[in-house]
Design an enzyme around this catalytic site. Structure first.
Site, PDB file in Angstrom:
ATOM      1  N   ASP A  49      32.133 -65.532  -2.854  1.00  0.00           N
ATOM      2  CA  ASP A  49      32.157 -66.874  -2.277  1.00  0.00           C
ATOM      3  C   ASP A  49      32.933 -67.858  -3.138  1.00  0.00           C
ATOM      4  O   ASP A  49      33.745 -68.631  -2.636  1.00  0.00           O
ATOM      5  CB  ASP A  49      30.737 -67.412  -2.070  1.00  0.00           C
ATOM      6  CG  ASP A  49      30.009 -66.750  -0.910  1.00  0.00           C
ATOM      7  OD1 ASP A  49      30.655 -66.044  -0.119  1.00  0.00           O
ATOM      8  OD2 ASP A  49      28.778 -66.951  -0.800  1.00  0.00           O
ATOM      9  N   ASP A  62      27.489 -67.596  -5.425  1.00  0.00           N
ATOM     10  CA  ASP A  62      27.325 -67.019  -4.095  1.00  0.00           C
ATOM     11  C   ASP A  62      26.265 -67.821  -3.349  1.00  0.00           C
ATOM     12  O   ASP A  62      25.206 -68.127  -3.907  1.00  0.00           O
ATOM     13  CB  ASP A  62      26.898 -65.547  -4.216  1.00  0.00           C
ATOM     14  CG  ASP A  62      27.110 -64.785  -2.928  1.00  0.00           C
ATOM     15  OD1 ASP A  62      28.279 -64.532  -2.583  1.00  0.00           O
ATOM     16  OD2 ASP A  62      26.114 -64.451  -2.258  1.00  0.00           O
TER      17      ASP A  62
END
Length: 160
Positions: A49, A62
């Site tokens: 991410d 994340d």
């Protein structure tokens, strides 16, 4: 900062049992399901991410949208540890850390994991509180360089 960082790296004859032998666990009273897959060889692909740098150290972040409980208090360290174990996010953060480590080894002149690796943040969005930015909903794992090197050897087909 880099969003949605894709990575690929080879794995060579890695089994779930071998990975379970390398991963550290999450502490007393937190059981994770065993990894039970047969040895695999090929390319591991993933997408992180967020990667970011702060004060010369590099971190993985994340986002998690899990429902752990009805209030932010459910997102304490124990609640998040149970959730991390239940979904085997520990395997995920180790694979992400290895991807970052391998990238920095190639891309950052003078790379030293002890100096440059910062760790992994899991941000459980439903548990975050504006009033307590380091409180509920923030799971942090510092780097464990010995374990990271062991995982790296294992995924390359070596023994742990």
């Amino acid at each position: 900062r880099r969003n949605e960082v894709n990575f690929w790296y080879p794995v060579n004859a890695v089994s779930g049992e071998a990975l379970d032998g390398v991963l550290p666990g999450l502490g007393a009273g937190v059981d994770a399901p065993r990894l039970t897959f047969s040895p695999v060889t090929g390319l591991l692909q993933g997408s992180i991410d967020l990667l970011f740098e702060h004060a010369g150290r590099y971190y993985v972040a994340d986002w998690k949208t899990n429902r752990i409980g009805a209030s932010a208090e459910a997102f304490d360290r124990d609640g998040m540890a149970r959730e991390v174990a239940k979904h085997r996010y520990d395997l995920q953060y180790w694979l992400y850390t290895l991807a970052l480590h391998r990238h920095l080894a190639r891309a950052l002149p003078g790379y030293d994991p002890a100096q440059h690796l910062g760790g992994v943040y899991y941000l459980f969005l439903r548990g975050l509180c504006r009033e307590e930015p380091r409180g509920p909903g923030v799971w942090f794992v510092p780097p464990d360089l010995e374990r990271l090197q062991t995982l790296d050897r294992l995924l390359q087909g070596g023994s742990p």
